[in-house]
Scaffold this motif. Structure first.
Motif, short mmCIF file in Angstrom:
data_model
loop_
_atom_site.label_atom_id
_atom_site.label_comp_id
_atom_site.label_asym_id
_atom_site.label_seq_id
_atom_site.Cartn_x
_atom_site.Cartn_y
_atom_site.Cartn_z
N PRO A 10 0.82 -1.22 0.00
CA PRO A 10 0.00 0.00 0.00
C PRO A 10 0.86 1.27 0.00
O PRO A 10 1.79 1.40 0.80
CB PRO A 10 -0.82 -0.13 1.29
CG PRO A 10 -0.93 -1.61 1.51
CD PRO A 10 0.40 -2.17 1.06
N THR B 67 -5.19 5.38 -9.20
CA THR B 67 -6.58 5.34 -9.64
C THR B 67 -7.16 6.75 -9.70
O THR B 67 -6.69 7.67 -9.03
CB THR B 67 -7.44 4.50 -8.69
OG1 THR B 67 -7.37 5.06 -7.36
CG2 THR B 67 -6.98 3.06 -8.65
N TYR C 177 -7.53 3.47 -14.10
CA TYR C 177 -6.29 3.24 -13.38
C TYR C 177 -5.15 3.09 -14.36
O TYR C 177 -5.35 2.88 -15.57
CB TYR C 177 -6.40 2.02 -12.46
CG TYR C 177 -6.32 0.68 -13.14
CD1 TYR C 177 -5.13 -0.06 -13.14
CD2 TYR C 177 -7.43 0.11 -13.76
CE1 TYR C 177 -5.05 -1.31 -13.75
CE2 TYR C 177 -7.36 -1.13 -14.36
CZ TYR C 177 -6.18 -1.84 -14.36
OH TYR C 177 -6.09 -3.07 -14.97
N LEU D 90 -2.23 4.08 -5.21
CA LEU D 90 -2.91 3.14 -4.32
C LEU D 90 -1.94 2.05 -3.85
O LEU D 90 -1.91 1.70 -2.67
CB LEU D 90 -4.09 2.51 -5.06
CG LEU D 90 -4.98 1.54 -4.29
CD1 LEU D 90 -5.65 2.25 -3.11
CD2 LEU D 90 -6.04 0.93 -5.22
N TRP D 91 -1.17 1.52 -4.78
CA TRP D 91 -0.15 0.51 -4.48
C TRP D 91 1.17 0.94 -5.09
O TRP D 91 1.21 1.46 -6.20
CB TRP D 91 -0.54 -0.85 -5.08
CG TRP D 91 -1.80 -1.43 -4.54
CD1 TRP D 91 -3.06 -1.25 -5.02
CD2 TRP D 91 -1.93 -2.30 -3.40
NE1 TRP D 91 -3.97 -1.95 -4.26
CE2 TRP D 91 -3.30 -2.60 -3.26
CE3 TRP D 91 -1.02 -2.83 -2.49
CZ2 TRP D 91 -3.78 -3.42 -2.25
CZ3 TRP D 91 -1.50 -3.66 -1.49
CH2 TRP D 91 -2.85 -3.95 -1.36
#
Length: 277
Positions: free
Chosen positions: A79, A102, A242, A264-265
């Motif tokens: 994350p 995203t 995304y 997001l990641w």
């Protein structure tokens, strides 16, 4: 797959799964991946930096029994907002090479009077391929591996996509000349595998490759292409859009945040794998 176990200085036990992957010659994934990858899936609980540090030390010890080549990498997807883990990644030599970001808001105002966006056609293939290769060439300076056979890896997929007329590949023209590309697609996120491991359920628009020819950058071409793609997916009920970008890239890291994307990641990586500390 291998299970790793470690103990923090405070005595807490933590674990992870370590998976080794090999890509065959000619695999398209070689455009962004090392040929041999050790991928870690940690389960650190709530112990933050200490837990990740302990697992990375155990990982380093496990690699001592391996013989990673030059075309290899250690990879962890984590994350983006977990600041405690970042300290451990940096201490062990990993770098934030790629981020999944995203965007779920409405399409932004776009358009430029000198830029015309249209769907790509099969006869655009030479110009499209040149733009894709230019993107990969620049990315090889800041993140991705440099592949001498990049054209051979990407050309079949790109030609096939243009011939299938999916409606999700656009080119931007300036003065009648193709100067930009947005290669996108629909991704249905369902179940608990693939994209579902990283994204909420729903139909998402994926911006795979957006690029502008070097000589015409700074003229609003990329912004116009992105706006057209966002409008297309929004009008058709997408959950959002995304993409993957490289945080070390001084162009994309700024451009996509201005378009409303948020990481997001983050994919942390060290190449070759033997350099993990």
């Amino acid at each position: 797959m291998t299970e790793l176990h470690a103990v923090t200085a405070d005595g807490e036990r933590v674990s992870a799964v370590l998976r080794r992957e090999r890509l065959e010659p000619g695999a398209v994934d070689l455009l962004w991946s090392a040929a041999e990858v050790w991928r870690l899936f940690p389960a650190t609980g709530t112990t933050g930096t200490a837990a990740m540090d302990a697992l990375l030390r155990a990982w380093r010890a496990e690699l001592d029994h391996e013989s990673p080549g030059e075309d290899s990498a250690c990879v962890v997807t984590w994350p983006s907002h977990d600041a405690e883990a970042i300290r451990a990644f940096l201490d062990h030599g990993l770098a934030p090479v790629t981020a999944l970001a995203t965007r779920t808001g409405p399409p932004e105002p776009g358009g430029h009077p000198e830029v015309t966006v249209r769907q790509a056609r099969p006869d655009d293939f030479p110009a499209v391929l040149d733009l894709v290769l230019e993107v990969f060439e620049y990315s090889s300076l800041v993140a991705l591996p440099r592949r001498g056979d990049a054209a051979e890896l990407v050309a079949p997929r790109m030609r096939r996509k243009l011939e299938q007329d999916t409606g999700t590949v656009w080119v931007a023209e300036v003065g009648g000349v193709v100067a930009g590309l947005a290669d996108c697609s629909w991704v249905d996120v369902t179940g608990d595998a693939g994209a579902a491991e990283l994204l909420p359920p729903g139909s998402w628009g994926y911006l795979n490759n957006v690029g502008t020819a070097r000589e015409v950058r700074g003229r609003g071409i990329g912004r116009t292409l992105a706006a057209a793609a966002h409008a297309y997916f929004h009008e058709r009920g997408a959950a959002g859009t995304y993409l993957y970008y490289n945080p070390p890239n001084p162009l994309s890291s700024v451009f996509w945040h201005r378009r409303g994307y948020r990481p997001l990641w983050t994919i942390w990586e060290v190449r070759p794998a033997s350099l993990l500390r």
